[in-house]
Write an enzyme that holds these catalytic residues in place. Structure first.
Site, PDB file in Angstrom:
ATOM      1  N   ASP A  21       0.828  -1.222   0.000  1.00 34.84           N
ATOM      2  CA  ASP A  21       0.000   0.000   0.000  1.00 34.84           C
ATOM      3  C   ASP A  21       0.856   1.263   0.000  1.00 34.84           C
ATOM      4  O   ASP A  21       1.960   1.270   0.544  1.00 34.84           O
ATOM      5  CB  ASP A  21      -0.920  -0.024   1.237  1.00 34.84           C
ATOM      6  CG  ASP A  21      -2.089   0.934   1.096  1.00 34.84           C
ATOM      7  OD1 ASP A  21      -2.347   1.428  -0.025  1.00 34.84           O
ATOM      8  OD2 ASP A  21      -2.758   1.192   2.120  1.00 34.84           O
ATOM      9  N   HIS A  38       2.289   3.501  -9.084  1.00 33.78           N
ATOM     10  CA  HIS A  38       2.093   2.072  -9.360  1.00 33.78           C
ATOM     11  C   HIS A  38       3.280   1.502 -10.129  1.00 33.78           C
ATOM     12  O   HIS A  38       3.703   0.370  -9.877  1.00 33.78           O
ATOM     13  CB  HIS A  38       0.783   1.842 -10.131  1.00 33.78           C
ATOM     14  CG  HIS A  38      -0.442   2.240  -9.354  1.00 33.78           C
ATOM     15  ND1 HIS A  38      -0.626   1.861  -8.038  1.00 33.78           N
ATOM     16  CD2 HIS A  38      -1.523   2.983  -9.687  1.00 33.78           C
ATOM     17  CE1 HIS A  38      -1.778   2.367  -7.611  1.00 33.78           C
ATOM     18  NE2 HIS A  38      -2.343   3.054  -8.590  1.00 33.78           N
ATOM     19  N   LEU A 132      10.383 -20.770  -4.662  1.00 34.05           N
ATOM     20  CA  LEU A 132       9.351 -19.897  -4.083  1.00 34.05           C
ATOM     21  C   LEU A 132       8.013 -20.015  -4.821  1.00 34.05           C
ATOM     22  O   LEU A 132       7.973 -19.989  -6.050  1.00 34.05           O
ATOM     23  CB  LEU A 132       9.839 -18.442  -4.161  1.00 34.05           C
ATOM     24  CG  LEU A 132       8.821 -17.371  -3.717  1.00 34.05           C
ATOM     25  CD1 LEU A 132       8.580 -17.425  -2.216  1.00 34.05           C
ATOM     26  CD2 LEU A 132       9.304 -15.976  -4.113  1.00 34.05           C
TER      27      LEU A 132
HETATM   28  C1  IPE Z   1      -5.503  -2.628  -0.139  1.00 32.30           C
HETATM   29  O1  IPE Z   1      -5.135  -1.315  -0.345  1.00 32.30           O
HETATM   30  C2  IPE Z   1      -5.530  -3.374  -1.433  1.00 32.30           C
HETATM   31  C3  IPE Z   1      -4.237  -3.573  -2.077  1.00 32.30           C
HETATM   32  C4  IPE Z   1      -3.067  -3.247  -1.599  1.00 32.30           C
HETATM   33  C5  IPE Z   1      -4.283  -4.211  -3.361  1.00 32.30           C
HETATM   34  P1  IPE Z   1      -6.223  -0.158  -0.466  1.00 32.30           P
HETATM   35  O2  IPE Z   1      -5.469   1.113  -0.630  1.00 32.30           O
HETATM   36  O3  IPE Z   1      -7.213  -0.487  -1.518  1.00 32.30           O
HETATM   37  O4  IPE Z   1      -6.937  -0.245   0.952  1.00 32.30           O
HETATM   38  P2  IPE Z   1      -7.814   0.808   1.754  1.00 32.30           P
HETATM   39  O5  IPE Z   1      -8.885   1.270   0.825  1.00 32.30           O
HETATM   40  O6  IPE Z   1      -6.921   1.934   2.154  1.00 32.30           O
HETATM   41  O7  IPE Z   1      -8.323   0.055   2.930  1.00 32.30           O
HETATM   42  C1  IPE Z   2      -1.572   0.296  -3.374  1.00 31.87           C
HETATM   43  O1  IPE Z   2      -1.357   1.662  -3.395  1.00 31.87           O
HETATM   44  C2  IPE Z   2      -1.863  -0.281  -4.744  1.00 31.87           C
HETATM   45  C3  IPE Z   2      -3.259  -0.692  -4.954  1.00 31.87           C
HETATM   46  C4  IPE Z   2      -4.195  -0.672  -4.057  1.00 31.87           C
HETATM   47  C5  IPE Z   2      -3.610  -1.154  -6.268  1.00 31.87           C
HETATM   48  P1  IPE Z   2      -2.549   2.698  -3.382  1.00 31.87           P
HETATM   49  O2  IPE Z   2      -2.915   3.006  -4.796  1.00 31.87           O
HETATM   50  O3  IPE Z   2      -3.660   2.230  -2.536  1.00 31.87           O
HETATM   51  O4  IPE Z   2      -1.836   3.959  -2.726  1.00 31.87           O
HETATM   52  P2  IPE Z   2      -2.463   4.981  -1.674  1.00 31.87           P
HETATM   53  O5  IPE Z   2      -2.991   4.178  -0.543  1.00 31.87           O
HETATM   54  O6  IPE Z   2      -3.538   5.730  -2.399  1.00 31.87           O
HETATM   55  O7  IPE Z   2      -1.316   5.840  -1.287  1.00 31.87           O
HETATM   56 MG    MG Z   3      -4.054   2.445  -0.560  1.00 34.08          MG
END
Ligand code: IPE
Ligand code: IPE
Ligand code: MG
Length: 248
Positions: A21, A38, A132
């Site tokens: 995240d 990303h 792995l």
């Molecule tokens: C969780 O992250 C899902 C992934 C890392 C794929 P999100 O960014 O979607 O989660 P929330 O919305 O902050 O809980």
């Molecule tokens: C995690 O990073 C990747 C996915 C959930 C696909 P985020 O896109 O949720 O990044 P933040 O949480 O907005 O910083």
């Molecule tokens: Mg996120």
């Protein structure tokens, strides 16, 4: 900072799961579009897969895209799907060279044809690997998975294949998409959020949780080893007393 040698001297978790995240915030801090976050996230993913493989970890599950993430703006969803196809194209060779097999958990029927095809092909090609086991959670959510399991159990019960009245947790697990995979021993979540976000709710029942404020694109091999080193210092009691554990 823990090194590979440090962690190899202790007992390794057989399965590490990661909620990757913070990509969006990483990009925002740099005045960039979320998509750049990303892209940087893919680099971090490569490093962590390499770190897990070098350490000799058995299973690594990475949460790449949740059921809820389908609700993001269309251009972000499209960019994420494009990155997955690109990564599969670029990395299949590396997976094979490093003896890594790929498996996917999630509702892949929602993915477009091209990506689904590419996934099936990579899973087939890497099935010969004995190192792995890399599991990508894609279009995944735990409530989807558990509901799906309940649906399949009901189907098999009404077809007379199973006796619903004597169903055990071990029977139930066979209907989850993680069938055959040991439960994670360690869960890492980056970006400072301390929640599970619909990830592996059943499987995380006794998992050790590790939260770090680092954003996913900044997370590297040393951070991964630090999380494992932290795990190695914990006493896991599984409901028993400390004395029972140390008397073993
Ligand atoms: C969780 O992250 C899902 C992934 C890392 C794929 P999100 O960014 O979607 O989660 P929330 O919305 O902050 O809980
Ligand atoms: C995690 O990073 C990747 C996915 C959930 C696909 P985020 O896109 O949720 O990044 P933040 O949480 O907005 O910083
Ligand atoms: Mg996120």
């Amino acid at each position: 900072m823990a090194s590979l040698e440090n962690i190899k001297a202790g007992i390794l978790p057989s399965h590490v799961a990661v909620i990757m995240d913070g990509n969006g915030r990483w990009a925002k801090q740099r005045g960039l579009d979320r998509v750049f976050g990303h892209q940087a996230g893919v680099e971090a993913l490569r490093k962590v897969v390499e770190a897990a493989s070098e350490a000799g970890i058995g299973h690594l599950t990475l949460y790449a895209f949740s059921t809820e993430n389908w609700g993001r703006p269309d251009d972000e969803v499209a960019a994420l799907m494009g990155l997955m196809v690109q990564s599969l194209n670029n990395e299949t060779e590396t997976l094979l060279r490093n003896n890594i097999s790929l498996r996917v958990i999630g509702d892949i029927d929602r993915l477009d044809e091209g990506l689904r095809h590419k996934l099936v092909e990579t899973i087939r090609l890497t099935s010969v690997s004995s190192g792995l086991k890399l599991i990508i959670a894609l279009s995944y959510s735990s409530r989807w998975e558990i509901t799906e399991a309940a649906r399949l159990i009901a189907r098999d019960a009404s077809a007379g294949k199973i006796n619903a009245g004597s169903l055990t947790p071990a029977d139930f697990e066979k209907y989850l998409s993680t069938d055959g995979i040991p439960d994670p021993e360690l869960l890492i979540r980056t970006s400072g959020e301390q929640r599970i976000s619909n990830f592996l709710l059943w499987q995380l029942a006794y998992t050790e949780l590790f939260f770090t404020s680092k954003l996913w694109p900044d997370f590297g091999k040393e951070d991964f080893y630090d999380a494992i080193s932290d795990f190695q210092k914990r006493e896991r009691r599984f409901g028993k007393t400390s004395e029972q554990i140390s008397d073993k």
